[in-house]
Design an enzyme around this catalytic site. Structure first.
Site: not given
Ligand code: NAD
Length: 263
Positions: A158, A162
């Site tokens: 990860y 990133k």
């Molecule tokens: P989430 O799991 O709610 O959403 C992830 C999305 O990606 C979902 O719609 C899922 O279906 C889709 N996805 C996963 N694998 C896939 C694939 N192979 N093909 C197509 N779609 C796919 O997660 P989130 O927390 O909303 O995260 C969204 C982004 O934000 C990510 O890149 C994550 O790394 C980043 N992020 C999240 C946080 C946090 O605290 N939630 C913090 C920093 C960064």
């Protein structure tokens, strides 16, 4: 008052839940036509499409393409250009996580995280940038993470992916710097999503503490604000980057992390 994205079209990857759905909703509220992408149960996907449609009207376009494969990313981009007419705004948001000591990290998890969290951004930018250049306007927003700037143990894939997203963002930004196209990264700390919130209860049980203590002392250990970043706060940052007043912001990795990376 006119809406900041009126007449714009946007593809938001990983927008069936969490941050991506929040960004899609914020864009729709500001007048953009949005295409969704991501996995989920048929009910969850139709609920997400319905939420956007309730704001934007009509049918919300959706691609179920698997972004772990270059061909899937290209297919999604083709579908988006067909459904929206063109893609003015690309938000690379889809992502997954896996936690393990590096020497035990499964090869398949490493490959999947690099493919979905990093390579999909490259393939989507490669597919959609030519259209943005031809129309002389575009916005690319890559949802990275605080882990695009600093590391934590057990998150080798990860953190590597990133950091790669931040590097890709800077490179694309320099390449388009003489055009009205920008490419920026958003670097959130812990964001309140259903999946993230679901970790609090088990953590409290594991450590024998209250849920409040589990949140501030364990989950948000590195986040000095000791509060979640809200999905809509991230969405508003994406909205700013795609709006009319951010043309000079290019190649930035913008932190929204309650001072995590300041400490
Ligand atoms: P989430 O799991 O709610 O959403 C992830 C999305 O990606 C979902 O719609 C899922 O279906 C889709 N996805 C996963 N694998 C896939 C694939 N192979 N093909 C197509 N779609 C796919 O997660 P989130 O927390 O909303 O995260 C969204 C982004 O934000 C990510 O890149 C994550 O790394 C980043 N992020 C999240 C946080 C946090 O605290 N939630 C913090 C920093 C960064």
């Amino acid at each position: 008052m006119s809406k900041s994205l009126e007449g714009r079209t946007a593809l938001v990857t990983g927008s069936t839940s969490g941050i991506g759905l929040g960004i899609a909703l914020a864009f729709a509220r500001e007048g953009a036509k949005v295409m969704l992408n991501g996995f989920g149960t048929p009910d969850a996907i139709s609920a997400a499409r319905g939420e956007v449609a309730a704001i934007a009207g009509g049918e919300t376009p959706y691609s179920g393409a698997d972004l772990s494969k270059a061909e899937g990313v290209r297919q999604m981009c083709t579908e988006a250009e067909a459904a929206l007419g063109r893609v003015d705004i690309l938000v690379n948001n889809a992502g997954i996580q896996f936690v393990s000591p590096v020497e035990e990290f499964p090869d398949a998890k490493w490959d999947a995280i690099l493919a979905i969290n990093l390579s999909s951004n490259f393939h989507a930018i490669k597919a959609l940038l030519p259209g943005m250049k031809a129309r002389n306007w575009g916005r690319i927003v890559n949802v990275a993470s605080a882990h695009g700037l600093v590391a934590s143990p057990f998150k080798a894939a990860y953190v590597a992916a990133k950091h790669g997203v931040v590097g890709l963002t800077k490179t694309v930004a320099i390449e388009v710097a003489r055009t009205p196209i920008t490419c920026n990264a958003i670097c959130p700390g812990f964001v309140r999503t259903p999946l993230a919130e679901a970790q609090v209860g088990p953590l409290a049980q594991k450590h024998g503490v209250s849920e409040e203590a589990a949140l501030t002392d364990f989950l948000l250990e590195k986040q000095p604000s000791k509060r979640w970043v809200e999905v809509d706060e991230v969405a508003q940052m994406a909205l700013y980057l795609c709006g009319p007043n951010s043309g000079a912001v290019n190649g930035a990795a913008l932190s929204i992390d309650g001072a995590w990376t300041a400490s």
